[in-house]
Design a protein around this motif. Structure first.
Motif, PDB file in Angstrom:
ATOM      1  N   ARG A   1      49.659 131.219 -40.777  1.00 30.01           N
ATOM      2  CA  ARG A   1      50.064 132.354 -41.788  1.00 30.01           C
ATOM      3  C   ARG A   1      49.716 131.166 -43.568  1.00 30.01           C
ATOM      4  O   ARG A   1      49.844 132.147 -43.720  1.00 30.01           O
ATOM      5  CB  ARG A   1      51.400 132.460 -41.665  1.00 30.01           C
TER       6      ARG A   1
ATOM      7  N   PRO B   1      47.037 131.665 -45.638  1.00 27.39           N
ATOM      8  CA  PRO B   1      46.045 132.798 -45.996  1.00 27.39           C
ATOM      9  C   PRO B   1      44.477 132.324 -46.679  1.00 27.39           C
ATOM     10  O   PRO B   1      44.017 133.245 -46.186  1.00 27.39           O
ATOM     11  CB  PRO B   1      46.823 133.861 -47.655  1.00 27.39           C
TER      12      PRO B   1
ATOM     13  N   GLU C   1      40.792 142.392 -39.824  1.00 30.39           N
ATOM     14  CA  GLU C   1      42.010 142.283 -39.354  1.00 30.39           C
ATOM     15  C   GLU C   1      42.755 140.947 -39.756  1.00 30.39           C
ATOM     16  O   GLU C   1      43.887 141.168 -40.631  1.00 30.39           O
ATOM     17  CB  GLU C   1      41.955 141.317 -37.898  1.00 30.39           C
TER      18      GLU C   1
ATOM     19  N   LEU D   1      42.698 141.379 -43.668  1.00 31.30           N
ATOM     20  CA  LEU D   1      44.032 141.748 -44.026  1.00 31.30           C
ATOM     21  C   LEU D   1      44.810 141.264 -44.052  1.00 31.30           C
ATOM     22  O   LEU D   1      46.102 141.350 -45.455  1.00 31.30           O
ATOM     23  CB  LEU D   1      44.370 143.606 -43.676  1.00 31.30           C
ATOM     24  N   GLN D   2      45.254 140.112 -42.998  1.00 32.22           N
ATOM     25  CA  GLN D   2      46.608 139.609 -43.464  1.00 32.22           C
ATOM     26  C   GLN D   2      46.585 138.439 -44.187  1.00 32.22           C
ATOM     27  O   GLN D   2      47.488 138.602 -44.834  1.00 32.22           O
ATOM     28  CB  GLN D   2      46.200 138.518 -41.711  1.00 32.22           C
ATOM     29  N   SER D   3      45.452 138.258 -44.571  1.00 28.41           N
ATOM     30  CA  SER D   3      45.419 137.392 -45.854  1.00 28.41           C
ATOM     31  C   SER D   3      45.914 138.317 -46.813  1.00 28.41           C
ATOM     32  O   SER D   3      46.966 137.292 -48.074  1.00 28.41           O
ATOM     33  CB  SER D   3      44.264 136.644 -45.433  1.00 28.41           C
ATOM     34  N   TYR D   4      45.421 138.895 -47.128  1.00 25.38           N
ATOM     35  CA  TYR D   4      45.867 139.548 -48.338  1.00 25.38           C
ATOM     36  C   TYR D   4      47.342 140.287 -48.242  1.00 25.38           C
ATOM     37  O   TYR D   4      48.176 140.216 -49.297  1.00 25.38           O
ATOM     38  CB  TYR D   4      45.583 140.859 -48.025  1.00 25.38           C
ATOM     39  N   GLU D   5      47.343 140.394 -47.007  1.00 25.49           N
ATOM     40  CA  GLU D   5      49.154 140.288 -46.892  1.00 25.49           C
ATOM     41  C   GLU D   5      50.537 139.390 -47.464  1.00 25.49           C
ATOM     42  O   GLU D   5      50.716 139.221 -48.014  1.00 25.49           O
ATOM     43  CB  GLU D   5      49.272 140.986 -45.912  1.00 25.49           C
ATOM     44  N   LEU D   6      49.244 138.436 -47.166  1.00 24.38           N
ATOM     45  CA  LEU D   6      50.483 136.859 -47.362  1.00 24.38           C
ATOM     46  C   LEU D   6      50.219 136.277 -49.079  1.00 24.38           C
ATOM     47  O   LEU D   6      50.379 136.100 -49.319  1.00 24.38           O
ATOM     48  CB  LEU D   6      50.061 135.982 -46.795  1.00 24.38           C
TER      49      LEU D   6
ATOM     50  N   PRO E   1      48.106 138.508 -52.472  1.00 23.53           N
ATOM     51  CA  PRO E   1      47.899 140.028 -52.624  1.00 23.53           C
ATOM     52  C   PRO E   1      46.406 139.756 -54.015  1.00 23.53           C
ATOM     53  O   PRO E   1      45.692 140.405 -53.842  1.00 23.53           O
ATOM     54  CB  PRO E   1      48.337 140.584 -52.684  1.00 23.53           C
TER      55      PRO E   1
END
Length: 186
Positions: A100, A102, A123, A126-131, A133
């Motif tokens: 996890r 980023p 995908e 987007l996960q990196s951005y969510e972790l 931003p």
């Protein structure tokens, strides 16, 4: 007296050339200092001195195999040398250690995009951005991939956010030009 902490502090603020000088000095005193070897490999990667980065990081990773940051840096150095197979192996090894993280997710996302696996790359970005931003590198990559997936509004939002941030001049300039082109539908 200079120390490893001095180099680490410089690395944190992006002063890689200064960190390099300190690390080389430390390695001159003690060529077996594994932490300094790891850090110099990361610094070489950030400075684009990829052959030296690969050499340093491979040496370090012979002794310490559970350092996700070193595996990631090695993956990035391989990527910059267009060794996408090596980049994939090393970035996946980093992800196995920190799934996890980023930065690792972002770099894997970019790699997947280059390898033609754009959906998987998207995908991961987007996960990196969510972790994380606020990471300009992720926003920059997302601005491109949003365009590729015809998500103009999302791309423009990333670009606007980037332009409000304190980012490297070349990325600022590129983002501004891409934003103008996108707004003009070029």
């Amino acid at each position: 007296m200079i120390s490893l902490k001095d180099a680490e502090g410089l690395m944190l603020v992006g002063e890689y050339q200064k960190a390099k000088e300190i690390l080389l000095s430390l390695l001159e005193e003690d060529p077996h200092n594994l932490k300094a070897i790891s850090h110099i490999g990361i610094v070489y990667t950030e400075l684009g001195e990829n052959s030296q980065a690969v050499r340093s990081l491979k040496h370090y990773l012979q002794f310490v195999q559970n350092d996700a940051q070193a595996w990631e840096a090695l993956g990035c150095a391989c990527f910059r040398q267009k060794d996408y197979g090596g980049a994939y192996r090393n970035l996946r090894r980093a992800q196995d250690l920190e799934n996890r993280n980023p930065s690792i997710l972002r770099n894997l996302g970019v790699l997947y995009g280059v390898r033609g696996q754009k959906e998987l790359g998207y995908e991961l970005l987007l996960q990196s951005y969510e972790l994380q931003p606020g990471d300009f590198r992720t926003l920059y990559a997302l601005s491109y991939i949003h365009k590729e997936f015809n998500k103009k509004d999302d791309a423009l939002k990333c670009m606007e956010t980037l332009l409000e941030m304190n980012i490297p001049e070349e990325i600022h300039r590129d983002t501004l030009i891409n934003k103008i082109y996108l707004e003009l539908n070029w």
